[in-house]
Write a protein that holds these residues in place. Structure first.
Motif, PDB file in Angstrom:
ATOM      1  N   SER A  14      48.243 -19.301  18.415  1.00  0.00           N
ATOM      2  CA  SER A  14      48.591 -17.885  18.523  1.00  0.00           C
ATOM      3  C   SER A  14      48.541 -17.400  19.964  1.00  0.00           C
ATOM      4  CB  SER A  14      47.640 -17.042  17.667  1.00  0.00           C
ATOM      5  OG  SER A  14      47.749 -17.403  16.314  1.00  0.00           O
ATOM      6  N   GLU A  17      51.608 -18.582  21.731  1.00  0.00           N
ATOM      7  CA  GLU A  17      52.786 -17.807  21.356  1.00  0.00           C
ATOM      8  C   GLU A  17      52.805 -16.442  22.042  1.00  0.00           C
ATOM      9  OE1 GLU A  17      52.709 -17.705  17.126  1.00  0.00           O
ATOM     10  OE2 GLU A  17      53.584 -19.710  16.907  1.00  0.00           O
ATOM     11  N   ILE A  18      51.639 -15.828  22.155  1.00  0.00           N
ATOM     12  CA  ILE A  18      51.579 -14.528  22.836  1.00  0.00           C
ATOM     13  C   ILE A  18      51.944 -14.685  24.307  1.00  0.00           C
ATOM     14  CG2 ILE A  18      49.974 -12.725  23.630  1.00  0.00           C
ATOM     15  CD1 ILE A  18      48.567 -13.016  20.905  1.00  0.00           C
ATOM     16  N   LYS A  21      55.643 -14.802  24.563  1.00  0.00           N
ATOM     17  CA  LYS A  21      56.393 -13.606  24.168  1.00  0.00           C
ATOM     18  C   LYS A  21      56.082 -12.368  25.006  1.00  0.00           C
ATOM     19  CE  LYS A  21      56.302 -15.305  19.425  1.00  0.00           C
ATOM     20  NZ  LYS A  21      55.579 -15.196  18.138  1.00  0.00           N
ATOM     21  N   LEU A  45      42.798 -12.456  25.490  1.00  0.00           N
ATOM     22  CA  LEU A  45      44.060 -11.756  25.301  1.00  0.00           C
ATOM     23  C   LEU A  45      44.244 -10.643  26.325  1.00  0.00           C
ATOM     24  CD1 LEU A  45      44.480 -11.356  21.434  1.00  0.00           C
ATOM     25  CD2 LEU A  45      45.562 -12.989  22.968  1.00  0.00           C
ATOM     26  N   MET A 125      53.912  -5.155  20.960  1.00  0.00           N
ATOM     27  CA  MET A 125      53.135  -6.013  20.061  1.00  0.00           C
ATOM     28  C   MET A 125      51.748  -5.400  19.926  1.00  0.00           C
ATOM     29  SD  MET A 125      51.752  -9.355  22.222  1.00  0.00           S
ATOM     30  CE  MET A 125      53.296 -10.240  22.232  1.00  0.00           C
ATOM     31  N   ILE A 127      47.810  -6.371  19.566  1.00  0.00           N
ATOM     32  CA  ILE A 127      46.828  -7.449  19.622  1.00  0.00           C
ATOM     33  C   ILE A 127      45.469  -6.890  19.215  1.00  0.00           C
ATOM     34  CG2 ILE A 127      48.068  -8.711  21.421  1.00  0.00           C
ATOM     35  CD1 ILE A 127      45.916  -7.720  23.408  1.00  0.00           C
ATOM     36  N   GLN A 159      61.197 -16.054  15.285  1.00  0.00           N
ATOM     37  CA  GLN A 159      60.235 -15.057  15.738  1.00  0.00           C
ATOM     38  C   GLN A 159      60.664 -13.705  15.189  1.00  0.00           C
ATOM     39  OE1 GLN A 159      60.456 -15.637  19.943  1.00  0.00           O
ATOM     40  NE2 GLN A 159      59.149 -17.424  19.928  1.00  0.00           N
ATOM     41  N   TRP A 161      60.694  -9.839  14.123  1.00  0.00           N
ATOM     42  CA  TRP A 161      60.293  -8.515  14.583  1.00  0.00           C
ATOM     43  C   TRP A 161      60.312  -7.549  13.399  1.00  0.00           C
ATOM     44  CZ3 TRP A 161      59.813  -6.861  19.917  1.00  0.00           C
ATOM     45  CH2 TRP A 161      59.950  -7.921  20.837  1.00  0.00           C
ATOM     46  N   ASP A 172      54.607  -8.678  15.550  1.00  0.00           N
ATOM     47  CA  ASP A 172      53.224  -8.796  15.074  1.00  0.00           C
ATOM     48  C   ASP A 172      52.582 -10.052  15.644  1.00  0.00           C
ATOM     49  OD1 ASP A 172      50.886  -8.379  13.719  1.00  0.00           O
ATOM     50  OD2 ASP A 172      51.608  -9.202  11.827  1.00  0.00           O
ATOM     51  N   THR A 173      51.265 -10.010  15.803  1.00  0.00           N
ATOM     52  CA  THR A 173      50.502 -11.185  16.230  1.00  0.00           C
ATOM     53  C   THR A 173      49.265 -11.291  15.345  1.00  0.00           C
ATOM     54  OG1 THR A 173      49.095  -9.982  17.818  1.00  0.00           O
ATOM     55  CG2 THR A 173      51.204 -10.840  18.631  1.00  0.00           C
TER      56      THR A 173
END
Length: 287
Positions: A14, A17-18, A21, A45, A125, A127, A159, A161, A172-173
């Protein structure tokens, strides 16, 4: 308490991926537990998104001690962040998020317009750590009319949205914790509020910390809820609660496991009133 270390594979994925993105985002919503405005910050994060405009959202605002929460709101505002107290469960103030995002990005939006570029949806997004209310917030933001969209420039179909409105899109995350808690307070605070699974820390240790904290900062709440007063030791407090709630087993002994459950449930359900576990003096522990 020993330093807790964990990092399940899905959390590593995760974070990767963040990182991939984040360049697509105009603004990032950082969702915090209003009771833990410091302990619920994932430092890993926070570093990844720190170069982007951020909105600090204090969720579960009604579970927090309002004067303490207001101190934290000012703290983050002084750091230059836009802030908003919300409750994703009831929807309180959730409707103000889009307006706040537009306000933060006003200069950027006007700059695009001055170049003759068309307006495009704001991309954001959310977090946050597990159990902070991200899914509930997304449901509130999208209502039941959320649509999944793919093929946004720079984004693969895989991915997905969520289109919140014609001018607001959300990626979303998953909730992500960090590899280890450097300070025992952080671990206890996350355990007390249910951000980490029960049993990861010994329940008696968690309740010991909670009752000691309440005795120091909220003695009146302990008196009103459990009849606890004076400088009782931990076991004496457990015995008082156990007798009051009828947590008895054979030979009139106290069932301490039931007492632990009662205390944690009361804290999480606001049966002891609004509580704040992070204090401004704790800032130094995370520097």
């Amino acid at each position: 308490m020993k330093q807790i270390q964990w990092f399940p594979g899905h959390m590593f994925k995760s974070i990767r991926e963040i990182k991939e993105k984040i360049s697509l985002m105009d603004i990032v919503m950082v969702l915090l537990d209003a009771r833990l405005p410091l302990s619920s910050v994932n430092p890993e994060l926070f570093k990844i998104v720190s170069h982007k405009p951020m909105m600090i959202l204090f969720n579960k605002m009604d579970l927090a001690d309002e004067p303490i929460l207001n101190q934290w709101v000012k703290y983050y505002q002084d750091q230059g962040h836009a802030t908003l107290k919300i409750d994703s469960q009831t929807g309180k103030n959730v409707g103000k998020i889009r307006e706040l995002a537009q306000s933060v990005l006003h200069e950027k939006i006007e700059k695009r317009r001055s170049k003759g570029l068309k307006d495009r949806p704001i991309r954001t997004m959310i977090i946050g750590i597990p159990n902070v209310g991200k899914s509930t917030l997304i449901n509130q933001l999208s209502k039941s009319s959320a649509t999944k969209t793919g093929n946004i420039p720079g984004v693969t179909k895989a991915q997905q949205w969520i289109k919140l409105s014609d001018d607001f899109e959300l990626l979303d995350t998953p909730g992500i914790l960090w590899p280890k808690f450097e300070d025992e307070k952080v671990g206890y605070h996350l355990a007390i509020t249910g951000a980490i699974k029960d049993k990861i820390l010994p329940e008696d240790d968690v309740v010991h910390y909670a009752l000691t904290f309440l005795k120091k900062y909220y003695p009146q709440r302990l008196l009103e809820r459990y009849g606890i007063e004076g400088d009782l030791e931990f076991v004496e407090m457990l015995d008082t609660i156990g007798r009051l709630r009828g947590c008895l087993i054979k030979n009139a002994e106290i069932d301490y496991n039931r007492v632990y459950t009662i205390v944690l449930t009361d804290i999480r359900n606001k049966n002891l009133g609004g509580l704040s576990f992070d204090r401004l003096e704790d800032v130094s522990i995370r520097k």
